[in-house]
Scaffold this motif. Structure first.
Motif, PDB file in Angstrom:
ATOM      1  N   SER A  22      75.169  68.818   4.806  1.00 54.33           N
ATOM      2  CA  SER A  22      76.425  69.428   4.400  1.00 54.33           C
ATOM      3  C   SER A  22      77.588  68.861   5.190  1.00 54.33           C
ATOM      4  O   SER A  22      78.664  68.634   4.660  1.00 54.33           O
ATOM      5  N   TYR A  23      77.365  68.631   6.470  1.00 56.34           N
ATOM      6  CA  TYR A  23      78.440  68.157   7.329  1.00 56.34           C
ATOM      7  C   TYR A  23      78.877  66.764   6.942  1.00 56.34           C
ATOM      8  O   TYR A  23      79.996  66.361   7.194  1.00 56.34           O
ATOM      9  N   ALA A  24      77.993  66.016   6.288  1.00 61.11           N
ATOM     10  CA  ALA A  24      78.308  64.627   5.955  1.00 61.11           C
ATOM     11  C   ALA A  24      78.677  64.442   4.497  1.00 61.11           C
ATOM     12  O   ALA A  24      79.111  63.371   4.112  1.00 61.11           O
ATOM     13  N   ASP A  25      78.512  65.493   3.640  1.00 63.91           N
ATOM     14  CA  ASP A  25      78.701  65.249   2.217  1.00 63.91           C
ATOM     15  C   ASP A  25      80.168  65.022   1.863  1.00 63.91           C
ATOM     16  O   ASP A  25      80.465  64.362   0.886  1.00 63.91           O
ATOM     17  N   ILE A  26      81.094  65.568   2.645  1.00 59.81           N
ATOM     18  CA  ILE A  26      82.509  65.284   2.458  1.00 59.81           C
ATOM     19  C   ILE A  26      82.935  64.398   3.617  1.00 59.81           C
ATOM     20  O   ILE A  26      82.815  64.785   4.768  1.00 59.81           O
ATOM     21  N   PRO A  27      83.428  63.203   3.347  1.00 58.85           N
ATOM     22  CA  PRO A  27      83.834  62.329   4.456  1.00 58.85           C
ATOM     23  C   PRO A  27      84.848  63.024   5.349  1.00 58.85           C
ATOM     24  O   PRO A  27      85.804  63.639   4.856  1.00 58.85           O
ATOM     25  N   THR A  28      84.637  62.939   6.646  1.00 55.50           N
ATOM     26  CA  THR A  28      85.564  63.583   7.580  1.00 55.50           C
ATOM     27  C   THR A  28      86.932  62.917   7.507  1.00 55.50           C
ATOM     28  O   THR A  28      87.044  61.713   7.285  1.00 55.50           O
ATOM     29  N   GLN A  29      87.950  63.713   7.686  1.00 51.22           N
ATOM     30  CA  GLN A  29      89.317  63.226   7.607  1.00 51.22           C
ATOM     31  C   GLN A  29      90.042  63.320   8.941  1.00 51.22           C
ATOM     32  O   GLN A  29      90.821  62.429   9.300  1.00 51.22           O
ATOM     33  N   TYR A  30      89.795  64.389   9.697  1.00 51.89           N
ATOM     34  CA  TYR A  30      90.537  64.602  10.937  1.00 51.89           C
ATOM     35  C   TYR A  30      90.372  63.448  11.916  1.00 51.89           C
ATOM     36  O   TYR A  30      91.298  63.092  12.644  1.00 51.89           O
ATOM     37  N   ASP A  31      89.188  62.844  11.925  1.00 50.84           N
ATOM     38  CA  ASP A  31      88.934  61.754  12.871  1.00 50.84           C
ATOM     39  C   ASP A  31      89.570  60.433  12.450  1.00 50.84           C
ATOM     40  O   ASP A  31      89.529  59.452  13.199  1.00 50.84           O
ATOM     41  N   LYS A  32      90.182  60.396  11.267  1.00 52.22           N
ATOM     42  CA  LYS A  32      90.941  59.208  10.852  1.00 52.22           C
ATOM     43  C   LYS A  32      92.386  59.302  11.335  1.00 52.22           C
ATOM     44  O   LYS A  32      93.128  58.316  11.306  1.00 52.22           O
ATOM     45  N   VAL A  33      92.797  60.492  11.774  1.00 53.01           N
ATOM     46  CA  VAL A  33      94.180  60.745  12.172  1.00 53.01           C
ATOM     47  C   VAL A  33      94.315  60.916  13.683  1.00 53.01           C
ATOM     48  O   VAL A  33      95.285  60.457  14.281  1.00 53.01           O
ATOM     49  N   TYR A  34      93.313  61.552  14.294  1.00 51.25           N
ATOM     50  CA  TYR A  34      93.379  61.873  15.716  1.00 51.25           C
ATOM     51  C   TYR A  34      92.687  60.831  16.581  1.00 51.25           C
ATOM     52  O   TYR A  34      91.770  60.129  16.125  1.00 51.25           O
ATOM     53  N   GLU A  35      93.122  60.764  17.823  1.00 54.17           N
ATOM     54  CA  GLU A  35      92.336  60.124  18.866  1.00 54.17           C
ATOM     55  C   GLU A  35      91.307  61.152  19.322  1.00 54.17           C
ATOM     56  O   GLU A  35      91.667  62.224  19.793  1.00 54.17           O
ATOM     57  N   ILE A  36      90.030  60.835  19.180  1.00 53.52           N
ATOM     58  CA  ILE A  36      88.963  61.783  19.501  1.00 53.52           C
ATOM     59  C   ILE A  36      88.496  61.551  20.926  1.00 53.52           C
ATOM     60  O   ILE A  36      88.232  60.415  21.331  1.00 53.52           O
TER      61      ILE A  36
END
Length: 296
Positions: A22-36
Motif C-alpha cells: 500500500s505504501y508503494a502503490d502511489i508514488p511518493t511526492q513529498y520526497d520530490k520536494v523536500y530535502e529528506i
C-alpha cells in the motif's frame, strides 16, 4: 480453558506485506520536494549566519576595514508523534472472510501514506499565510523577507498572477535577483515547477510546447524544456504555483522515527490491536529555496 486464537499473529504476515504494498502503490511526492534527513535528537536547529559585505578601498598606510558577521535567525525543527491503530475481535475474525479482514492493514497503511503527503503539502498550502511564519517572521513566500544587513528581498511576485509565459518569465527574473543577507547576489537556479492538479495542462503547454502557447504568433517558446514539473495532489489552491530553486537548507523533512508497527492481543477480551507510530518534523529554513505566486 480454551486458549483464544492469536489474531495478531494470523494477520501479521499479511499486515506487513499489505502495508508495504500500500505504501508503494502511489508514488511518493513529498520526497520530490523536500530535502529528506534523519535525526536522533529531540529537536534540530538551523542557525543562520550572514556573509561579508563588499571589499572597500584601502588607502596607503591605512588600516584594513574589518567587517561584521551577523548571527542570523534560528530555525527549530521539533518532531511530532503521529499514530493510528485499529482493533479486531475474534468474533469479527470468525464471521468475516479473510480477504475482507486483511484489508484493514492496507487501510492503516493508506492512512499513514496520506498523512505524510498532507504534512508535506501543507507547507506550500500555507506559503502565503501570515498565520504560518518562518524564523525571519515572514511567511514562506513574501515580498519583504528581512535581510540581516538591512533591506528586504522577495520570493513572491509583486503582483500575483496565474501561471503563464509572462508570469513564469517574471519569476525567473526575480530568482536571478536573489541576494544574501549582505545584499550580494545569490546564484540561485530554478530546478522544478510545483503545481496542483488543476494546472497540469497549463504546465505542459508552458514547458513542452515548441511554440508560444495561446498565441497566433510563430515565436519559439523559450520555456520549452527549461525544467521539469511535478503535480502535488495534496495542494489545495487550484491556481497557486511554485518554482523550487537549488538553494540548500530550504524545505526540510526530518524523520525522527520512520513508521513502526506493533501488535498486541488481549487474552481476556479476545481483541487484537494493531498500531503504527512515526515521528517527523518539516518546514523551511532558507526561503530562497522557492519562488511562488498565489495566482491572480
Amino acid at each position: 480453558m480454551t486458549t483464544p486464537i492469536n489474531l495478531s499473529q494470523l494477520l501479521l504476515p499479511g499486515f506487513r506485506k499489505i502495508y508495504g504494498d500500500s505504501y508503494a502503490d502511489i508514488p511518493t511526492q513529498y520526497d520530490k520536494v523536500y530535502e529528506i534527513d534523519t535525526s536522533s535528537k529531540s529537536k534540530e536547529e538551523d542557525q543562520g549566519l550572514s556573509t561579508l559585505g563588499l571589499a572597500v578601498e584601502k588607502p596607503v598606510m591605512k588600516s584594513i576595514t574589518f567587517d561584521t558577521v551577523y548571527q542570523g535567525y534560528t530555525k527549530t525543527y521539533t518532531p511530532i508523534t503521529y499514530a493510528l491503530g485499529f482493533m479486531i475481535a475474534k468474533e469479527t475474525w470468525d464471521d468475516a472472510l479473510y480477504r475482507n479482514v486483511k484489508q484493514l492493514p492496507k487501510a492503516l497503511g493508506r492512512s499513514v501514506r496520506h498523512t505524510i503527503e498532507i504534512l508535506g503539502a501543507n507547507v506550500l498550502n500555507n506559503a502565503f499565510s501570515a498565520s504560518y511564519l518562518g524564523a525571519d517572521g515572514k511567511e514562506l513566500c513574501a515580498t519583504d523577507h528581512p535581510l540581516l544587513g538591512g533591506g528586504t528581498f522577495r520570493n513572491e511576485l509583486t503582483t500575483p498572477a496565474d501561471l503563464d509565459v509572462i508570469s513564469f518569465e517574471q519569476c525567473l527574473i526575480d530568482i536571478r535577483g536573489f541576494v544574501d543577507d549582505r545584499g550580494l547576489k545569490v546564484v540561485a537556479r530554478p530546478k522544478l515547477l510545483v503545481i496542483p492538479p488543476q494546472l497540469e495542462f497549463a504546465a505542459k503547454m508552458l514547458l513542452k510546447s515548441e511554440k508560444l502557447p495561446d498565441t497566433a504568433n510563430n515565436n519559439i517558446n523559450p520555456a520549452n524544456g527549461m525544467m521539469p514539473y511535478i503535480v502535488l495532489d495534496w495542494l489545495t489552491d487550484p491556481d497557486a504555483f511554485f518554482i523550487l530553486t537549488d538553494v540548500p537548507n530550504g524545505l526540510n523533512f526530518i524523520w525522527r522515527e520512520k513508521p513502526r508497527f506493533g501488535t498486541e492481543d488481549e487474552w481476556n477480551s479476545e481483541v487484537s490491536k494493531f498500531k503504527v507510530v512515526f515521528r517527523c518534523a518539516n518546514g523551511w529554513t532558507d526561503s530562497r529555496c522557492v519562488f511562488g505566486s498565489p495566482g491572480a
